[in-house]
Every structure is written in C-alpha cells, then in structure tokens.
Design an enzyme around this catalytic site. Structure first.
Site, PDB file in Angstrom:
ATOM      1  N   LYS A 252       5.430   1.591   7.410  1.00 12.93           N
ATOM      2  CA  LYS A 252       4.346   1.383   8.384  1.00 12.93           C
ATOM      3  C   LYS A 252       4.909   1.059   9.767  1.00 12.93           C
ATOM      4  O   LYS A 252       4.306   1.420  10.775  1.00 12.93           O
ATOM      5  CB  LYS A 252       3.364   0.300   7.902  1.00 12.93           C
ATOM      6  CG  LYS A 252       2.683   0.709   6.595  1.00 12.93           C
ATOM      7  CD  LYS A 252       1.183   0.590   6.585  1.00 12.93           C
ATOM      8  CE  LYS A 252       0.643   1.419   5.425  1.00 12.93           C
ATOM      9  NZ  LYS A 252      -0.688   1.238   5.014  1.00 12.93           N
TER      10      LYS A 252
ATOM     11  N   LYS B  32       2.195  11.214  -1.603  1.00 15.35           N
ATOM     12  CA  LYS B  32       1.019  10.635  -2.282  1.00 15.35           C
ATOM     13  C   LYS B  32      -0.258  10.959  -1.501  1.00 15.35           C
ATOM     14  O   LYS B  32      -0.230  11.100  -0.272  1.00 15.35           O
ATOM     15  CB  LYS B  32       1.176   9.120  -2.484  1.00 15.35           C
ATOM     16  CG  LYS B  32       0.841   8.265  -1.299  1.00 15.35           C
ATOM     17  CD  LYS B  32       0.564   6.804  -1.698  1.00 15.35           C
ATOM     18  CE  LYS B  32       0.025   6.056  -0.475  1.00 15.35           C
ATOM     19  NZ  LYS B  32      -0.494   4.747  -0.674  1.00 15.35           N
TER      20      LYS B  32
ATOM     21  N   LYS C 184      -5.430   7.917   2.191  1.00 13.36           N
ATOM     22  CA  LYS C 184      -6.658   8.026   2.983  1.00 13.36           C
ATOM     23  C   LYS C 184      -6.365   8.142   4.471  1.00 13.36           C
ATOM     24  O   LYS C 184      -7.215   8.543   5.242  1.00 13.36           O
ATOM     25  CB  LYS C 184      -7.629   6.886   2.676  1.00 13.36           C
ATOM     26  CG  LYS C 184      -7.053   5.529   2.595  1.00 13.36           C
ATOM     27  CD  LYS C 184      -8.082   4.547   2.022  1.00 13.36           C
ATOM     28  CE  LYS C 184      -7.416   3.196   1.904  1.00 13.36           C
ATOM     29  NZ  LYS C 184      -8.079   2.182   1.261  1.00 13.36           N
TER      30      LYS C 184
HETATM   31  P1  ATP Z   1      -3.154   4.166   3.121  1.00 13.57           P
HETATM   32  O1  ATP Z   1      -2.860   5.500   2.566  1.00 13.57           O
HETATM   33  O2  ATP Z   1      -4.124   4.180   4.264  1.00 13.57           O
HETATM   34  O3  ATP Z   1      -1.930   3.330   3.354  1.00 13.57           O
HETATM   35  P2  ATP Z   1      -3.969   3.651   0.500  1.00 13.57           P
HETATM   36  O4  ATP Z   1      -4.688   4.923   0.199  1.00 13.57           O
HETATM   37  O5  ATP Z   1      -2.614   3.447  -0.077  1.00 13.57           O
HETATM   38  O6  ATP Z   1      -3.960   3.388   2.033  1.00 13.57           O
HETATM   39  P3  ATP Z   1      -4.781   0.988  -0.321  1.00 13.57           P
HETATM   40  O7  ATP Z   1      -5.998   0.217   0.084  1.00 13.57           O
HETATM   41  O8  ATP Z   1      -3.468   0.552   0.232  1.00 13.57           O
HETATM   42  O9  ATP Z   1      -4.958   2.498   0.022  1.00 13.57           O
HETATM   43  O10 ATP Z   1      -4.695   1.055  -1.900  1.00 13.57           O
HETATM   44  C1  ATP Z   1      -5.707   0.702  -2.813  1.00 13.57           C
HETATM   45  C2  ATP Z   1      -5.201   0.917  -4.222  1.00 13.57           C
HETATM   46  O11 ATP Z   1      -5.072   2.316  -4.506  1.00 13.57           O
HETATM   47  C3  ATP Z   1      -3.817   0.317  -4.489  1.00 13.57           C
HETATM   48  O12 ATP Z   1      -3.808  -0.277  -5.773  1.00 13.57           O
HETATM   49  C4  ATP Z   1      -2.903   1.486  -4.438  1.00 13.57           C
HETATM   50  O13 ATP Z   1      -1.753   1.289  -5.229  1.00 13.57           O
HETATM   51  C5  ATP Z   1      -3.782   2.597  -5.009  1.00 13.57           C
HETATM   52  N1  ATP Z   1      -3.383   3.923  -4.516  1.00 13.57           N
HETATM   53  C6  ATP Z   1      -3.303   4.310  -3.221  1.00 13.57           C
HETATM   54  N2  ATP Z   1      -2.942   5.612  -3.109  1.00 13.57           N
HETATM   55  C7  ATP Z   1      -2.806   6.067  -4.385  1.00 13.57           C
HETATM   56  C8  ATP Z   1      -2.449   7.334  -4.959  1.00 13.57           C
HETATM   57  N3  ATP Z   1      -2.192   8.404  -4.225  1.00 13.57           N
HETATM   58  N4  ATP Z   1      -2.410   7.434  -6.316  1.00 13.57           N
HETATM   59  C9  ATP Z   1      -2.677   6.378  -7.083  1.00 13.57           C
HETATM   60  N5  ATP Z   1      -3.009   5.158  -6.618  1.00 13.57           N
HETATM   61  C10 ATP Z   1      -3.084   4.992  -5.294  1.00 13.57           C
END
Ligand code: ATP
Ligand code: LTN
Length: 335
Positions: free
Chosen positions: A117, A199, A202
C-alpha cells in the site's frame, strides 16, 4: 437441560471501502455465515481502518451503512451473531494504543500489505497505515477470539496479532486468547478475471476484472464471458491454467462440486459453455444477497437501530478485556 458448553468465539471485520467483490464473498463473508451456526460470532464493519486511505467523509458515512446492510444481506442474523460497527465501540482504539506499546517497529515494518500500500499510495504513507495491523489485533484480542475467518491475504496480520498477544501474555500474565486464522480451502484467493495471476480486488481500476456482489445478472454474465483463459480449450485444473483454475474454484464454491466432478461435467465441451455455467452459478449465489440488500436499504432506521444494539452487546465483552489489560499494564482505575 441447559447447554453450558462454551462455544468457540469467532470474529472478523471488513472495511467499508467499497461494495465487496465475489472474492470478499467467497474468501470471507460466505464462511462468516457458515461459522455463525456453531460458534459465538462477532462481525464488524472496520470503519476506523478505512480512514487510512482518506475517504471523502460523506461517501464514507454512506459506505459504512451500506456495508452494515451487506453483512445482514449475506445472511448474518443480528439475533444470533453480534454484528456492529467498529468505531461504535471505543475500546478498539483504546486497546490499540496499549498494544502499540507491545509491538515492535521492526515486526510492523515487515507487513507486506503495508509495503504494497505504501508503494501504491506513495503520496499518503500515514502512521495509521503502518499501525493498521495493531488496530486489527485489538479488534481480535478484545473479544478473546479463537478463530478469525479471512482470505489468504490477511494471514500475516493474524500472525502479528498472535505475536503481540503472546508477548503481552508473557510480560504481563495471561490476558489474551491466541487467535487462529480460518482460511477456507477454495475461496481463499479468488483471482482477477482479467489477470488471473492477481487477486480479485475491489480497488482494481478495470471494472471487468472483478464481480461486485451487487452486480446484476446481465453484468455478471458479460464479465464471465470476457474472462481471460488459455488456448488449450480443456476444462481441467492444471499448471499454467490460472484463468480456468480460478473459474473452477469459483464454480466449486457456488455448487459444492469437486474438481473431478467439474472436469467430467465439462468433458468435451468448450470454454464458452463453461463460462456460461459459472456465471449462472454465481448469479444464483448472489441473487438473494442483492435482493436482501435492496430491501434493507429501504429501512435505514432499522439498520441504525440494529447497529446500535450490536455495539452495545460488543461493548459489554470488549470492556471486560480492556479493563483486564489496563490493570495488567498498571493503569490506575477509579472504581
Ligand atoms: P482492497 O482490494 O481494496 O485492498 P480487499 O478486496 O482486499 O480490499 P478487504 O476489506 O481488505 O478487501 O477484505 C475483506 C476480506 O475479504 C478479508 O478477509 C480478505 O482476506 C478477503 N479477500 C479480499 N480479497 C479476496 C480475494 N480475492 N479472494 C479471497 N478473499 C479475499
Ligand atoms: N484488515 C482486514 C479487515 C479487518 C479484520 C479485522 C479482519 C480489520 N480488523 C479483524 C479480521 C479481524 C482486511 O483488510 N481484510
């Protein structure tokens, strides 16, 4: 007969940064719901964590309530689990300060999410971003959580939470339960539909790369049809087939079928047929979530009331642990 057996405590949180993706849903939220049946669960919207990226205040306020509605929409029952908003329980920030003093600069510097980040937001490397895992440790340790359901990307943060708890317990006497991560086998890392080596995230600027859990059926179908695959044209799990492996994992999570069954279902069929079937399974999986969300957002008073009740229940547990930690470090109590 009264059941006096203590059930494991499960806690997890999600940041209200934007609408969750299919990755967040299969990696985390779906497991949250499953675990709520046989554990004492607490689930929160991590709004304090979201401040690290300086969201626009009115947008953040709306997103916090939306994320709260999403937690109920995916099937979490506020009568059965404690569903709340992190900043409504001030004990989180207070314990985080105490834990800061039991966290080493070196160990916090090793967090890969901080490094990633900081690279992505080189203009805003604030201390909150650095301290993020300590606040996350406070979220977990306040409730003496045994298990924390998360996607694979959060594993390192769970490890530092355990290390902090262990250090505190060793220095000040047993205070915190050591938490274990719970990482589902299949949805642990849902990959981008456009670059299956990354991965699904969002914050990905390419809208075709991720499915939002509120996407309409036609949008979901279009995104799957344009998913990146390979040139072999055989639906099988294997090396160098990241795109197909990802679609198979998604299909398996939504249907419960294992990879062998999926391979035989699509033997002799092309990727076109497979993509349509995956899209249909995802559409059916997400349909109730979108419908519940639309209904819940019509009644904001209900959402606010339920969030306040959740915070009250959470605070009762949190303040017990906080009082214990304050006493152990030598703070003077007035009562
Ligand atoms: P960003 O991509 O904006 O950093 P994020 O999508 O990782 O955010 P978070 O709020 O950080 O979202 O994560 C919420 C939950 O979803 C966490 O438990 C994280 O491990 C899980 N998660 C996030 N992305 C994935 C993915 N691609 N596959 C599986 N689990 C995920
Ligand atoms: N850092 C997590 C969100 C989060 C969390 C937590 C997860 C904040 N506090 C406590 C589990 C337990 C994330 O970005 N996914």
């Amino acid at each position: 007969m009264e059941n006096t057996e203590k059930r494991p405590v499960v806690l997890s949180c999600i940041q209200p940064t934007s609408i969750p993706t299919l990755g967040n849903y299969l990696g985390a939220l779906k497991n949250w719901k499953e675990m709520s049946r046989s554990n004492d669960c607490l689930y929160a919207v991590a709004d304090l964590h979201a401040l690290t990226v300086h969201p626009e205040p009115s947008k953040l306020r709306a997103q916090i309530l939306e994320m709260y509605a999403i937690l109920l929409a995916v099937g979490l029952d506020p009568e059965e689990s404690i569903v709340f908003i992190q900043s409504h329980v001030p004990a989180h920030a207070e314990l985080a300060w105490i834990l800061n003093c039991y966290t080493m600069f070196g160990e916090a510097s090793r967090m890969t999410q901080f490094k990633d980040k900081s690279q992505k937001h080189a203009d805003n490397i604030n201390v909150g971003l650095f301290d993020y895992p300590v606040l996350m440790a406070a979220d977990i340790l306040l409730y003496q959580a045994n298990f924390v359901p998360i996607g694979a990307d959060q594993k390192q943060h769970l490890e530092i939470a355990r290390d902090i708890a262990e250090r505190f317990n060793n220095l000040r006497g047993n205070t915190f339960t050591l938490p274990e991560p719970y990482i589902g086998k299949l949805g642990a890392k849902v990959m981008s539909l456009q670059d299956p080596t990354q991965k699904m995230s969002k914050s990905d600027p390419n809208p075709k790369a991720s499915i939002s859990i509120l996407d309409t059926p036609d949008v979901i179908m279009k995104k799957f049809k344009s998913a990146v695959t390979d040139s072999e044209a055989v639906v099988r799990y294997g090396e160098g087939k990241d795109g197909i492996n990802n679609l198979m994992a998604i299909y398996s999570c939504c249907t419960g079928l294992d990879f062998e069954k999926i391979e035989s279902e699509f033997a002799g069929k092309g990727y076109g047929d497979f993509k349509v079937k995956v899209a249909e399974a995802v559409i059916e999986e997400l349909r109730p979530v979108r419908e519940n969300f639309d209904n819940l957002m019509k009644d904001k008073d209900y959402l606010l009331r339920t969030a306040a009740e959740g915070a009250d229940k959470a605070a009762r547990i949190a303040y017990r642990t906080l009082a214990k930690a304050k006493k152990k470090v030598g703070l003077l109590s007035v009562n």
